[in-house]
Scaffold this active site. Structure first.
Site, PDB file in Angstrom:
ATOM      1  N   CYS A  17       2.611  66.783  28.941  1.00 18.27           N
ATOM      2  CA  CYS A  17       2.299  68.087  28.916  1.00 18.27           C
ATOM      3  C   CYS A  17       0.896  68.385  28.979  1.00 18.27           C
ATOM      4  O   CYS A  17       0.069  67.863  28.756  1.00 18.27           O
ATOM      5  CB  CYS A  17       2.820  68.826  27.653  1.00 18.27           C
ATOM      6  SG  CYS A  17       4.314  68.282  26.932  1.00 18.27           S
TER       7      CYS A  17
ATOM      8  N   ARG B  82       0.248  65.302  35.612  1.00 20.85           N
ATOM      9  CA  ARG B  82       0.676  64.615  34.140  1.00 20.85           C
ATOM     10  C   ARG B  82       2.086  64.391  34.395  1.00 20.85           C
ATOM     11  O   ARG B  82       2.827  63.605  33.392  1.00 20.85           O
ATOM     12  CB  ARG B  82       0.381  65.540  33.136  1.00 20.85           C
ATOM     13  CG  ARG B  82      -1.302  65.609  32.974  1.00 20.85           C
ATOM     14  CD  ARG B  82      -1.440  66.910  32.081  1.00 20.85           C
ATOM     15  NE  ARG B  82      -2.774  66.760  31.615  1.00 20.85           N
ATOM     16  CZ  ARG B  82      -3.039  66.414  30.097  1.00 20.85           C
ATOM     17  NH1 ARG B  82      -2.045  66.135  29.495  1.00 20.85           N
ATOM     18  NH2 ARG B  82      -4.418  66.177  29.754  1.00 20.85           N
TER      19      ARG B  82
ATOM     20  N   TRP C 220       6.849  68.355  29.382  1.00 18.09           N
ATOM     21  CA  TRP C 220       7.503  66.961  29.574  1.00 18.09           C
ATOM     22  C   TRP C 220       8.215  66.851  28.109  1.00 18.09           C
ATOM     23  O   TRP C 220       7.750  66.893  26.887  1.00 18.09           O
ATOM     24  CB  TRP C 220       6.342  65.584  29.478  1.00 18.09           C
ATOM     25  CG  TRP C 220       7.162  64.372  29.693  1.00 18.09           C
ATOM     26  CD1 TRP C 220       7.595  63.700  28.640  1.00 18.09           C
ATOM     27  CD2 TRP C 220       7.560  63.622  30.885  1.00 18.09           C
ATOM     28  NE1 TRP C 220       8.457  62.436  28.831  1.00 18.09           N
ATOM     29  CE2 TRP C 220       8.279  62.510  30.307  1.00 18.09           C
ATOM     30  CE3 TRP C 220       7.576  63.914  31.941  1.00 18.09           C
ATOM     31  CZ2 TRP C 220       8.682  61.389  31.334  1.00 18.09           C
ATOM     32  CZ3 TRP C 220       7.786  62.985  33.137  1.00 18.09           C
ATOM     33  CH2 TRP C 220       8.460  61.886  32.571  1.00 18.09           C
TER      34      TRP C 220
ATOM     35  N   ASN D 239       1.336  70.294  22.917  1.00 14.10           N
ATOM     36  CA  ASN D 239       1.449  68.961  23.331  1.00 14.10           C
ATOM     37  C   ASN D 239       1.508  68.141  21.950  1.00 14.10           C
ATOM     38  O   ASN D 239       0.900  68.347  20.965  1.00 14.10           O
ATOM     39  CB  ASN D 239       0.329  68.489  24.077  1.00 14.10           C
ATOM     40  CG  ASN D 239      -0.055  69.211  25.342  1.00 14.10           C
ATOM     41  OD1 ASN D 239       0.938  69.917  25.751  1.00 14.10           O
ATOM     42  ND2 ASN D 239      -0.996  68.937  26.102  1.00 14.10           N
ATOM     43  N   GLY D 240       2.476  67.286  21.912  1.00 15.04           N
ATOM     44  CA  GLY D 240       2.714  66.310  20.809  1.00 15.04           C
ATOM     45  C   GLY D 240       4.105  66.262  20.084  1.00 15.04           C
ATOM     46  O   GLY D 240       4.967  66.861  20.537  1.00 15.04           O
TER      47      GLY D 240
ATOM     48  N   GLU E 157      -4.694  39.517  22.110  1.00 16.59           N
ATOM     49  CA  GLU E 157      -5.300  40.643  22.810  1.00 16.59           C
ATOM     50  C   GLU E 157      -6.896  40.832  22.306  1.00 16.59           C
ATOM     51  O   GLU E 157      -7.338  41.186  23.073  1.00 16.59           O
ATOM     52  CB  GLU E 157      -4.372  41.882  22.429  1.00 16.59           C
ATOM     53  CG  GLU E 157      -4.697  43.299  23.019  1.00 16.59           C
ATOM     54  CD  GLU E 157      -4.832  42.991  24.582  1.00 16.59           C
ATOM     55  OE1 GLU E 157      -5.347  44.209  24.952  1.00 16.59           O
ATOM     56  OE2 GLU E 157      -4.348  42.248  25.424  1.00 16.59           O
TER      57      GLU E 157
ATOM     58  N   LYS F 139      -9.839  41.095  24.905  1.00 10.58           N
ATOM     59  CA  LYS F 139     -10.639  42.109  25.017  1.00 10.58           C
ATOM     60  C   LYS F 139     -11.979  41.724  24.834  1.00 10.58           C
ATOM     61  O   LYS F 139     -13.037  42.151  25.636  1.00 10.58           O
ATOM     62  CB  LYS F 139     -10.158  43.282  23.984  1.00 10.58           C
ATOM     63  CG  LYS F 139      -9.287  43.965  24.394  1.00 10.58           C
ATOM     64  CD  LYS F 139      -9.055  44.982  25.469  1.00 10.58           C
ATOM     65  CE  LYS F 139      -7.952  45.135  26.371  1.00 10.58           C
ATOM     66  NZ  LYS F 139      -7.194  44.154  27.200  1.00 10.58           N
TER      67      LYS F 139
ATOM     68  N   GLU G 297     -13.470  39.751  27.760  1.00  9.25           N
ATOM     69  CA  GLU G 297     -13.612  40.618  28.950  1.00  9.25           C
ATOM     70  C   GLU G 297     -14.634  41.565  29.276  1.00  9.25           C
ATOM     71  O   GLU G 297     -15.294  41.366  30.307  1.00  9.25           O
ATOM     72  CB  GLU G 297     -12.278  41.374  29.116  1.00  9.25           C
ATOM     73  CG  GLU G 297     -11.033  40.852  29.477  1.00  9.25           C
ATOM     74  CD  GLU G 297      -9.880  41.832  29.613  1.00  9.25           C
ATOM     75  OE1 GLU G 297      -9.108  41.894  30.863  1.00  9.25           O
ATOM     76  OE2 GLU G 297      -9.565  42.577  28.521  1.00  9.25           O
TER      77      GLU G 297
ATOM     78  N   HIS H 111      -4.067  22.872  12.519  1.00  9.30           N
ATOM     79  CA  HIS H 111      -3.614  21.990  13.425  1.00  9.30           C
ATOM     80  C   HIS H 111      -4.878  21.905  14.743  1.00  9.30           C
ATOM     81  O   HIS H 111      -4.508  21.386  15.679  1.00  9.30           O
ATOM     82  CB  HIS H 111      -2.550  22.301  14.064  1.00  9.30           C
ATOM     83  CG  HIS H 111      -1.449  22.138  13.103  1.00  9.30           C
ATOM     84  ND1 HIS H 111      -0.532  21.067  12.922  1.00  9.30           N
ATOM     85  CD2 HIS H 111      -0.692  23.283  12.419  1.00  9.30           C
ATOM     86  CE1 HIS H 111       0.360  21.344  12.047  1.00  9.30           C
ATOM     87  NE2 HIS H 111       0.206  22.712  11.734  1.00  9.30           N
TER      88      HIS H 111
ATOM     89  N   LYS I  33      -9.139  45.986  38.226  1.00 12.48           N
ATOM     90  CA  LYS I  33      -8.156  46.479  37.654  1.00 12.48           C
ATOM     91  C   LYS I  33      -6.674  46.105  38.111  1.00 12.48           C
ATOM     92  O   LYS I  33      -5.861  45.749  37.177  1.00 12.48           O
ATOM     93  CB  LYS I  33      -8.179  47.924  38.057  1.00 12.48           C
ATOM     94  CG  LYS I  33      -7.408  48.687  37.197  1.00 12.48           C
ATOM     95  CD  LYS I  33      -7.467  48.785  35.607  1.00 12.48           C
ATOM     96  CE  LYS I  33      -6.454  49.621  34.711  1.00 12.48           C
ATOM     97  NZ  LYS I  33      -6.886  49.183  33.356  1.00 12.48           N
TER      98      LYS I  33
END
Length: 614
Positions: free
Chosen positions: A2, A27, A82, A106-107, A486, A490, A493, A509, A609
């Protein structure tokens, strides 16, 4: 996805609202609408009524309606919607109205059902199926008690649980627009004798380049000459004015130094939109697109690279646990070269933010050639993968500029969560009541992610020490073992610090040999069924001089072994959404370490990207 625009202006408002809404079409939306304070009985700008015009489908349908039924006035609000609560039909389109109040939103309001029941019991009648109308009804009910508009607004905000960005018109307060944000972005635009409110700088871009970015929990009262801003406690505050170059507004970073930082903060909004696409919030049911026969699948094969692969690993834990459906997750670049054993009764799910990742596309095509049904979890719905699969599972996080994926990751995980719940219901491993409970848990995620992002100041302090390290270990169990991967990815990266993520049970181990007093150990351990084991691993690390950064929740902090260098307390949540809520701290840690080291956060060396060649 939205979009909002509000104008307290000096010119006819209808065409200006449409101009702004057209900038927000990117959007994605399924209806559009505007509302304005029309001229009063004496023909002047005061004492007028609020009128609205709404249309299903594209903005051109709204323009056609306005040509037939013009809308006067100089002050108004607009929205592209939306659908979240309620079908994408006319009665659910925004703006929503109750009594003197007309607003756009929105939300997701998580406690809308109980608030609605309370309002109905008090004699109020609802016209839509939206959670948004509950807000309008609440404000109007407060106005009926004699409260002034701003007081009625604040009283209502204090009762809302969830994520929102709001723009509100109130009849009788002709030159006033009220706005508020929690978990969804909102900006103020300053003009000459005019003020604007928008979901981003792009919305107000046609009218001004002077933008104020509201902070989490802020609310604001706009008139022709000023924006009175208040924080969540109700205290008046001043937020800085930023100059936004018109040419850069499509790609602007807002009130942030880097796109990655902005995209971390975008996550409550992106996850809200993604979750809303896969659940019916009114009935608390999960819903997948047509073409997925989840009840009769033999297994799921997920192929992906990088962060998308890790999102797939989170999905494996949840789908197997909830739906008793076997799931294999493989790195796409290795998958087709090992000649995997595949069967037509399986579903291949490719995961790719861009939908163009070369290795993942090749793996997808390999599976399709073996007769497998195919789906893709993707941000770019016109991409090659999206065109080639049987079923598209879009994420709705918006364009992601930073090379290191943040909001696309949590949006992908959101799809995996919804898929796990839908598969469990289809396969009879959960009943109706449990499905409804799990969907309600999913709807809590945007608010809790926003609360986790609120830990940023504490994480900045940790980053100072981590930035000095040569090596960092991340540990977790269950879905947190995926998040450990992850977190390490990050950090590698964007800060160029060597980091490794491990399932905490693997500590003895081999990786425990790396533990010393110079190596930060990040342990991810919400208070779940794995907590005691994770706490035990924490004790083992500390006994060997390890410098533990313990990221847990409120209950976990109470039961954590003593001796951690730092304990970060994230919001408590159901295990279903813990990977979403715990993502923000590890992303922020990597980001602030990289900033301290002077790295190019948005474009780290050697990375792109979208990897479109093998």
């Amino acid at each position: 996805m939205c979009g909002i625009i509000g104008i307290v202006g000096t010119q006819p408002v209808s065409a200006r609202l449409i101009e702004s809404l057209k900038r927000l079409e990117y959007r994605g939306y399924d209806s559009a609408g505007v509302a304005a304070v029309v001229n009063g009985p004496d023909g002047g700008p005061n004492g007028g009524k609020v009128e609205r015009r709404r249309a299903q489908g594209k903005i051109k349908n709204l323009e056609a309606l306005l040509a037939e039924q013009p809308l006067g006035g100089q002050n108004g609000i607009g929205h592209v919607r939306w659908a979240t609560h309620g079908a994408p039909n006319l009665k659910n389109a925004h703006p929503q109205t109750a009594g003197r109040v007309t607003l756009v939103h929105n939300g997701i309001i998580e406690n809308f059902a109980e608030l609605k029941a309370e309002l109905i019991a008090a004699g109020r009648t609802f016209e839509s199926d939206t959670d948004t109308e509950v807000i309008a009804q609440l404000i109007d009910a407060e106005l009926a008690t004699g409260l002034a508009p701003l007081d009625a607004f604040k009283t209502t905000l204090d009762r809302l649980t969830g994520a929102y960005a709001l723009a509100v018109l109130i009849e009788g307060a002709d030159n006033l627009i009220l706005g508020a944000r929690r978990g969804s972005p909102l900006v103020v635009g300053e003009g000459q004798g005019e003020m604007f409110l928008g979901s981003d700088a792009l919305a107000v871009g046609p009218f001004t380049n002077r933008v104020i970015y509201l902070e989490e929990g802020d609310y604001v009262a706009l008139d022709h000459d000023s924006a009175r801003i208040f924080d969540a406690s109700g205290a008046p505050v001043t937020r800085p004015v930023k100059l936004v170059a018109t040419s850069a507004v499509m790609m602007e970073k807002g009130n942030y130094r880097h796109f990655m930082e902005k995209e971390i903060h975008d996550q409550p909004d992106g996850c809200q939109r993604t979750i809303a696409a896969y659940v019916d919030a009114l009935t608390a049911r999960a819903a997948m697109p047509e073409g997925l026969d989840l009840a009769n699948l033999e297994r799921i094969q997920i192929v992906a690279c990088g962060t998308s692969y890790i999102a797939g690993v989170v999905g494996k834990y949840l789908i197997e646990q909830l739906a008793d459906l076997p799931v294999d997750v493989e790195i796409a670049s290795e998958f087709r070269y090992r000649q995997p054993a595949l069967r037509p009764g399986s579903l291949v799910i490719a995961m790719s933010q861009s939908g163009e990742t070369a290795d993942t596309l090749a793996a997808l095509r390999y599976c399709k050639a073996k007769g497998m049904k195919s789906a893709v979890v993707v941000n770019a719905t016109e991409s090659t993968m999206a065109r080639e699969v049987d079923v598209v599972l879009p994420i709705h996080c918006g364009v992601e500029i930073g090379v290191a994926s943040t909001k696309a990751f949590t949006a992908q995980v959101s799809v995996m969560i919804a898929l796990a719940v839908a598969a469990a219901k289809a396969r009879g491993t959960i009943d109706d009541a449990e499905e409804q409970r799990l969907v309600r848990v999913m709807l809590e995620a945007p608010r809790l992610i926003a609360e986790a992002i609120g830990l940023e100041d504490a994480i900045k302090e940790i980053a100072v020490e981590v930035s000095k390290a040569r090596d960092v270990l991340y540990l977790g169990r269950g879905p947190m073992s995926a998040l450990a991967l992850e977190g390490a990815l990050k950090l590698k990266e964007i800060s160029y610090i060597h980091a490794e993520g491990y399932a905490a049970g693997e500590l003895k181990h081999g990786p425990i040999a790396l533990v010393d007093d110079q190596t930060p150990i990040v342990i991810l351990a919400p208070f779940d069924s794995w907590f005691e084991k994770s706490a035990s691993n924490m004790s083992e690390v500390m006994a060997r001089g390890g410098q533990v950064i313990f990221i847990t929740d409120t209950e976990g902090a109470k039961h954590a072994p003593e001796g951690a260098k730092v304990v970060i307390t994230a919001p408590a949540c159901d295990p279903l959404i813990s990977a979403l809520v715990m993502s923000a701290p590890i992303q922020l840690l990597a980001y602030h370490v990289a900033v301290l080291k002077g790295a190019d956060v948005d474009q780290p060396r050697n990375l792109a990207k979208s990897v479109t060649v093998e």
